[in-house]
Design a protein around this motif. Structure first.
Motif, PDB file in Angstrom:
ATOM      1  N   MET A 153       0.823  -1.211   0.000  1.00  0.00           N
ATOM      2  CA  MET A 153       0.000   0.000   0.000  1.00  0.00           C
ATOM      3  C   MET A 153       0.859   1.264   0.000  1.00  0.00           C
ATOM      4  O   MET A 153       0.531   2.247  -0.662  1.00  0.00           O
ATOM      5  N   MET A 154       1.967   1.231   0.740  1.00  0.00           N
ATOM      6  CA  MET A 154       2.790   2.445   0.822  1.00  0.00           C
ATOM      7  C   MET A 154       3.294   2.839  -0.570  1.00  0.00           C
ATOM      8  O   MET A 154       3.163   3.999  -0.985  1.00  0.00           O
ATOM      9  N   ALA A 155       3.832   1.878  -1.294  1.00  0.00           N
ATOM     10  CA  ALA A 155       4.342   2.192  -2.629  1.00  0.00           C
ATOM     11  C   ALA A 155       3.202   2.562  -3.574  1.00  0.00           C
ATOM     12  O   ALA A 155       3.318   3.477  -4.392  1.00  0.00           O
ATOM     13  N   HIS A 156       2.081   1.862  -3.437  1.00  0.00           N
ATOM     14  CA  HIS A 156       0.929   2.117  -4.301  1.00  0.00           C
ATOM     15  C   HIS A 156       0.451   3.562  -4.146  1.00  0.00           C
ATOM     16  O   HIS A 156       0.174   4.253  -5.130  1.00  0.00           O
ATOM     17  N   ARG A 157       0.390   4.018  -2.924  1.00  0.00           N
ATOM     18  CA  ARG A 157      -0.124   5.368  -2.685  1.00  0.00           C
ATOM     19  C   ARG A 157       0.913   6.445  -3.003  1.00  0.00           C
ATOM     20  O   ARG A 157       0.555   7.511  -3.506  1.00  0.00           O
ATOM     21  N   VAL A 158       2.165   6.163  -2.718  1.00  0.00           N
ATOM     22  CA  VAL A 158       3.200   7.156  -3.036  1.00  0.00           C
ATOM     23  C   VAL A 158       3.362   7.288  -4.553  1.00  0.00           C
ATOM     24  O   VAL A 158       3.720   8.353  -5.063  1.00  0.00           O
ATOM     25  N   ALA A 159       3.034   6.208  -5.270  1.00  0.00           N
ATOM     26  CA  ALA A 159       3.156   6.237  -6.729  1.00  0.00           C
ATOM     27  C   ALA A 159       1.949   6.859  -7.413  1.00  0.00           C
ATOM     28  O   ALA A 159       1.966   7.099  -8.617  1.00  0.00           O
ATOM     29  N   SER A 160       0.885   7.110  -6.655  1.00  0.00           N
ATOM     30  CA  SER A 160      -0.372   7.552  -7.261  1.00  0.00           C
ATOM     31  C   SER A 160      -0.480   9.079  -7.281  1.00  0.00           C
ATOM     32  O   SER A 160       0.020   9.766  -6.382  1.00  0.00           O
ATOM     33  N   THR A 161      -1.160   9.576  -8.313  1.00  0.00           N
ATOM     34  CA  THR A 161      -1.532  10.991  -8.310  1.00  0.00           C
ATOM     35  C   THR A 161      -3.046  11.171  -8.167  1.00  0.00           C
ATOM     36  O   THR A 161      -3.536  12.297  -8.189  1.00  0.00           O
ATOM     37  N   ALA A 162      -3.774  10.063  -8.033  1.00  0.00           N
ATOM     38  CA  ALA A 162      -5.230  10.185  -7.848  1.00  0.00           C
ATOM     39  C   ALA A 162      -5.508  10.900  -6.529  1.00  0.00           C
ATOM     40  O   ALA A 162      -4.910  10.578  -5.500  1.00  0.00           O
ATOM     41  N   VAL A 163      -6.413  11.866  -6.599  1.00  0.00           N
ATOM     42  CA  VAL A 163      -6.656  12.743  -5.448  1.00  0.00           C
ATOM     43  C   VAL A 163      -7.019  11.952  -4.192  1.00  0.00           C
ATOM     44  O   VAL A 163      -6.649  12.326  -3.083  1.00  0.00           O
ATOM     45  N   ASP A 164      -7.733  10.834  -4.385  1.00  0.00           N
ATOM     46  CA  ASP A 164      -8.208  10.088  -3.229  1.00  0.00           C
ATOM     47  C   ASP A 164      -7.297   8.920  -2.859  1.00  0.00           C
ATOM     48  O   ASP A 164      -7.583   8.195  -1.930  1.00  0.00           O
ATOM     49  N   VAL A 165      -6.230   8.735  -3.590  1.00  0.00           N
ATOM     50  CA  VAL A 165      -5.335   7.598  -3.331  1.00  0.00           C
ATOM     51  C   VAL A 165      -3.951   8.055  -2.903  1.00  0.00           C
ATOM     52  O   VAL A 165      -3.326   7.483  -2.022  1.00  0.00           O
ATOM     53  N   ARG A 166      -3.465   9.126  -3.511  1.00  0.00           N
ATOM     54  CA  ARG A 166      -2.076   9.536  -3.322  1.00  0.00           C
ATOM     55  C   ARG A 166      -1.764   9.800  -1.849  1.00  0.00           C
ATOM     56  O   ARG A 166      -2.613  10.223  -1.077  1.00  0.00           O
ATOM     57  N   MET A 167      -0.523   9.545  -1.506  1.00  0.00           N
ATOM     58  CA  MET A 167      -0.009   9.944  -0.204  1.00  0.00           C
ATOM     59  C   MET A 167       1.334  10.626  -0.423  1.00  0.00           C
ATOM     60  O   MET A 167       2.128  10.118  -1.215  1.00  0.00           O
ATOM     61  N   PRO A 168       1.580  11.752   0.263  1.00  0.00           N
ATOM     62  CA  PRO A 168       0.624  12.460   1.111  1.00  0.00           C
ATOM     63  C   PRO A 168      -0.593  12.918   0.311  1.00  0.00           C
ATOM     64  O   PRO A 168      -0.496  13.208  -0.875  1.00  0.00           O
ATOM     65  N   LEU A 169      -1.710  12.998   1.023  1.00  0.00           N
ATOM     66  CA  LEU A 169      -2.981  13.351   0.400  1.00  0.00           C
ATOM     67  C   LEU A 169      -2.983  14.809  -0.054  1.00  0.00           C
ATOM     68  O   LEU A 169      -3.516  15.140  -1.104  1.00  0.00           O
ATOM     69  N   LEU A 170      -2.389  15.661   0.759  1.00  0.00           N
ATOM     70  CA  LEU A 170      -2.341  17.090   0.459  1.00  0.00           C
ATOM     71  C   LEU A 170      -0.885  17.503   0.261  1.00  0.00           C
ATOM     72  O   LEU A 170       0.032  16.847   0.728  1.00  0.00           O
ATOM     73  N   GLY A 171      -0.696  18.601  -0.447  1.00  0.00           N
ATOM     74  CA  GLY A 171       0.649  19.153  -0.581  1.00  0.00           C
ATOM     75  C   GLY A 171       1.406  18.641  -1.787  1.00  0.00           C
ATOM     76  O   GLY A 171       2.496  19.125  -2.072  1.00  0.00           O
ATOM     77  N   ARG A 172       0.853  17.681  -2.501  1.00  0.00           N
ATOM     78  CA  ARG A 172       1.488  17.276  -3.745  1.00  0.00           C
ATOM     79  C   ARG A 172       0.444  16.839  -4.749  1.00  0.00           C
ATOM     80  O   ARG A 172      -0.636  16.342  -4.355  1.00  0.00           O
TER      81      ARG A 172
END
Lengths: 368, 656
Positions: free
Chosen positions: A326-345
């Motif tokens: 999950m960590m890599a999946h979310r850090v690799a995502s730009t989807a507003v509801d998936v990406r991490m960090p959620l805000l600021g990028r």
């Protein structure tokens, strides 16, 4: 130099620095007054709220865009900054005369006095079409009546003024980065409540970066390099009685540091403010502050995610399997509801993602 | 670029040239061990498990008798490998998923059992979604899976689109649910055809300032007969209003910062115009009042003042005919909100009184009548722990925590989505969440249906009366059973066009079931605006009653089963004929401020509502102290109804 302002600015900073050093030497340590006096020589009264323009504070002299800080406005940086869509940042701190920050533990933000002001200016170099620097915004946190408050100043296109604006907006930026890569971003300037999502501990607004552990390194002041904490004491901005930092954060980019510690340093600044007790996302099992990640379970190693956000993602960190993590999946995502960090990028931090994927791949599979 | 195309062409030629590289050249496979080489053929389409892969290898198995076939890579020889497979019936031109697996074996290995019919051939396709490395597979005759108890619903997956479907809702007024996905500049409507196929209609939109990154709601805001869309974005809300000819959308963007979570369309002030609501993650909630002139008025505050708002749901908690508000909360200030709507936009917090003011770290709550006693109960499902809370509505203003022994006590499934529907048409609401469908038994107890699910929008995608759902672009079509059903599609005339907020009651020999027309349940998706009722084995409906938001009550006697009934709001019927006018006395009459009630039985806690001369519901709530404050009413003639559970009571009064 942590930033590349013009030689003229450096020269001015040098002069100020000398003056500062002199003042700093003469000043005897004093306790902050019980009630702060007029907080700013130029008339900023926090009780009246933020001023309408950045220039009105008088923190910078000369052309505003040169950001030539006056002597008592001290530039600083952090060892590991938050990734903000590849924006460059210049930080300044100011405190009312006779006040200083006190130690609150090396892994916690310093206790700043009422009247203290933190400034962070976000800019890009080599911005199209003119390939000039573009300063986008100067975010401000100021402490008053034992609470932090937010202001934000959005720079105009002439780059000669920045105006108070907490409504939030987007602005398109195309630039060439220091490695020569063409990049573009629909840059997000945050709205006031947006700031509070991340800058919040136990329902109180809170800075994120200025923790001693993340500050205790050398800063290239115009007159020469000096340890930041030493300089803050010398400036009268930090209680001289503070203990030494026992465990300074490594620079996550430092290839000489172990992969695991680089990841710990990276998630400390990029993830730790929300995934902490009393913060925005404290109900998820991860704890990402440096002092908590010595236990890899707090990093999510072999911990099942609460929510099945993508098929086949088996763990927050699946040892040996970035594609299952999950960590890599979310850090690799730009989807507003998936990406991490959620805000600021809105962009993927490619170097950060590579670090996390390399680290996960290096862990011995399988998770039990 | 040309080089790449050439390479791809060679690759596909190559893969088609060897056996088992595609469905048509699938190799026969038998019971026992088979070594599967490097996976480099054509990928399995449709996928029966997870997202599409780039390569596959194909086998064909022929059943010599009716049998349960176990397909397993979960073998010691495969330790450390990662496999995935799909199982199909049908022909290569028309493959139909009957099973498949990703990780049910040890580690990332796979195992599944499928039921096969003698004489039929089936296709087994392995893919390289995780790894192209070869492995060994074992086919063996397994134990047939036990027959699903209680007609547990089963689903057949069908790939509808490669995009993400956000809504299952009728978009073209034919009373059949359509599947909706959106982009920044288009709305893609997979219109359900009478023959069960879909026809894709692409309607352009102006560039959306905010996309539905967090949630989407639908309803006919402007009352032109076409459903409009509300996009809940990370920085604000956009409305897309569909034009009178259906060929375009008008964009109404709001620049105010909102960290949107759940969106809803609902008539908040009960003026007959559909309003909208959005949960704000980091600030006070926002609603948009429909001014009736094409304008939506942005209002922040009054319906939840603090941060951490995730899952709003509008439901009539106290049976007074006015929709009330519940907000499942999480993160910042995670204490749930419950506000009763007493009319005139007067919302009273009842969270503490109803024992709802606690924290589950919940992103949504499922409201439905789980015990079929005529009022809405709730399962507040946790997103992060097994602290789920099942509350029974006692009908008198009290809720009782009945989690213990309900099937949710200790249930360790977690999710951000919790919704309730009747998936097996037995007349009892089931709950989808925590990776399961929890089958409802009609008595506040539930049991987990075997097999995992991920929530998505719910509706009837083939108009067979059994509810289907979607994940991303894959539809999970309900295989149905022999239970009966009825669907009620409400068309408001005085109330909002969709009848959102209407309560629909269906009475059969086995009892009474209630449903509500809702825009926006669960956390992010939009499910059908057509109410759906399973009828079990009942073959007759005594009556269907619609309680419109306007206050109009409309009854249809003896409608046929197994059909979709379209009910158009009409003033020609009323509850008045059936109520007891002797049981309730009121004074003073005429009245200025306080109306005192005296009844032949205890009416404390009973819901009441006040209807004006035009038939419009203007005031509601629960009776406390046997007085009702009517000071805000305009002068005129009114009817008060006290909706006691035994017998509704009615009196008329004049407001000075």
């Amino acid at each position: 130099m942590p930033n590349s302002f013009s030689p003229k600015v450096r020269a001015l900073l040098l002069i100020f620095g000398v003056v500062l050093a002199f003042v700093g030497c003469r000043r005897d340590p004093v306790d902050p007054p019980a009630t702060p006096g007029p907080p700013s020589a130029n008339g900023f009264d926090p009780a009246q709220g933020p001023l309408p323009t950045l220039s009105a504070y008088g923190y910078f002299t000369g052309a505003l865009k040169d950001l030539q800080a006056r002597p008592d406005v001290l530039p600083y940086d952090v060892i590991n900054p938050l990734f903000s869509d590849y924006a460059k940042k210049l930080r300044h701190v100011w405190m009312p005369a006779g006040t200083h920050a006190t130690w609150n533990g090396e892994d916690r933000v310093l206790d700043f006095p009422n009247g203290a002001v933190l400034l962070k200016t976000f800019y890009y170099d080599q911005v199209q079409p003119s390939m000039q620097r573009r300063i986008v915004e100067t975010r401000m946190m100021y402490r008053w009546e034992d609470e932090w408050h937010f202001a934000n100043y959005v720079w105009n296109s002439a780059q000669d003024e920045a105006f108070l604006d907490l409504d939030g907006s987007f602005t398109a930026i195309a630039w060439t980065d220091d490695q020569g890569t063409q990049r573009q971003v629909d840059y997000r300037i945050p709205a006031g409540p947006e700031c509070r999502a991340c800058h919040r501990t136990d329902n109180q607004p809170m800075p994120i970066g200025p923790k001693p552990r993340n500050m205790d390194h050398s800063y290239a002041y115009p007159e020469g390099s000096q340890g930041q904490l030493q300089r803050w004491v010398q400036q009268g901005y930090l209680d001289p009685a503070h203990p030494p930092v026992a465990e300074v954060l490594p620079d996550w980019k430092d290839a000489n540091v172990s992969l695991g510690d680089r990841v710990r340093a990276y998630v400390d600044i990029n993830c730790g403010h929300c995934h902490a007790q009393g913060s925005y996302c404290d109900y998820r099992p991860m704890r990402f502050a440096w002092h908590e990640t010595a236990d890899p379970v707090n990093l999510g190693l072999c911990v099942a995610p609460h929510d099945q956000i993508a098929p086949g993602v088996s763990h927050i960190v699946a040892a040996g399997r970035p594609d299952r993590s999950m960590m890599a999946h979310r850090v690799a995502s730009t989807a507003v509801d998936v990406r991490m960090p959620l805000l600021g990028r809105t962009l993927v931090h490619e170097e950060g993602l590579q670090l996390i994927e390399t680290w996960i791949a290096s862990l011995d599979p399988p998770c039990p | 670029m040309k080089n790449i195309v050439t390479l791809l062409a060679f690759a596909s030629l190559g893969s088609a040239a060897f056996a088992q590289g595609d469905c048509a050249s699938a190799l026969p496979i038998n019971l026992g061990l088979t070594v599967v080489p490097v996976i480099n053929g054509m990928p399995p389409i449709p996928t029966c498990v997870g997202n599409p892969a780039s390569n596959g290898l194909w086998y064909r198995y022929t059943a010599t008798e009716d049998q349960a076939l176990q397909i397993s890579t979960s073998l010691p020889v495969n330790v450390g490998l990662d496999t995935r497979f799909h199982v199909y019936s049908g022909s290569c031109a028309a493959l139909s998923c009957i099973g498949g697996d990703d990780d049910s074996g040890s580690g990332y290995l796979s195992i599944a059992t499928v039921s096969l019919t003698a004489g039929n051939s089936y296709y087994i396709a392995f893919d390289n979604f995780w790894s192209s490395t070869g492995f060994t597979v074992e086919l063996s005759l397994g134990t047939p899976p036990p027959p699903p108890p209680d007609n547990y619903p089963t689903f057949t997956s069908q790939t509808l689109t490669s995009g993400s479907v956000w809504a299952i809702v009728d978009m073209n007024g034919d009373h059949r649910d359509d599947a909706v996905r959106v982009s920044a500049s288009s709305v893609f409507i997979h219109e359900q055809q009478a023959n069960g196929t879909f026809s894709v209609v692409t309607v352009p939109t102006p560039p959306a300032l905010h996309q539905p990154s967090w949630s989407l709601a639908a309803g006919d805001i402007d009352g032109n007969g076409w459903n409009d869309l509300m996009y809940g974005g990370g920085q604000g809300v956009s409305f897309m209003l569909r034009s009178n000819d259906g060929n375009s959308f008008t964009h109404i963007p709001f620049t105010q910062y909102i960290f949107s979570q759940r969106t809803n369309m609902v008539d908040i002030n009960n003026d007959g115009l559909l309003d909208a609501f959005v949960c704000h993650d980091v600030d006070a909630n926002v609603h948009f009042l429909n001014m009736g002139n094409g304008q939506l008025q942005f209002i922040q505050g009054g319906l939840g003042e603090t941060c951490g708002n995730y899952g709003s749901l509008w439901t009539d908690v106290n049976n007074d005919g006015l929709v009330d508000l519940f907000v499942a909360k999480c993160g910042c200030d995670p204490v749930d909100i419950m506000m009763e709507n007493h009319g005139y936009q007067n919302f009273i917090s009842t969270a503490v009184a109803n024992q709802m003011a606690d924290s589950h770290q919940s992103w949504s709550a499922a409201w439905g009548d789980f015990d079929n006693d005529g009022d809405m109960d709730v399962l507040i499902g946790s997103s992060s722990s097994s602290y789920h809370k099942l509350m029974r509505n006692d009908g008198n203003g009290n809720f009782t925590n009945v989690t213990a022994g309900s099937g949710f006590e200790g249930f360790n499934g977690t999710s951000i989505e919790w919704t309730t529907h009747d998936f097996d048409n037995d007349g009892n609401l089931d709950i989808m969440g925590g990776g399961r469908i929890m089958m409802g038994y009609g008595d506040m107890t539930f049991g987990a249906r075997p097999g995992s699910v991920s929530n998505g929008p719910v509706g009837d995608l083939n108009n067979d009366g059994f509810l289907d759902y979607m994940n991303s672009g894959t539809a999970y079509m309900n295989n149905g059973n022999d239970n009966h059903w009825v669907k009620v599609h409400t068309v408001g005339t005085i109330s909002n066009t969709n009848g959102i907020g209407a309560r629909v009651v269906v009475t059969t020999a086995s009892g009474t079931r209630i449903r509500e027309v809702r825009s926006g349940d669960g956390f992010r998706f939009m499910s059908s605006l057509t109410t759906h009722f399973g009828l079990g084995q009942d073959t007759q409906i005594e009556e269907i009653t619609v309680y419109w938001p306007s206050g109009i009550v409309q009854t249809i006697s003896n409608p046929a089963i197994d059909q979709t009934l379209v009910v158009v709001e009409s003033t020609s019927t009323s509850i008045a004929e059936t109520v007891n006018v002797d049981a309730l006395t009121i004074h003073p009459n005429p009245v200025r401020d306080q109306l005192n009630l005296t009844a032949t039985q205890d009416i404390t806690g009973a819901p009441f509502r006040v209807i004006d001369a035009a038939g419009k519901l203007v005031l509601g709530g629960r009776i406390a102290g046997n007085t009702i404050d009517v000071s805000m009413l305009q002068a005129g003639a009114y009817t008060i109804q006290v909706l006691d559970q035994q017998e509704p009571m009615l009196q008329r009064f004049v407001k000075q």
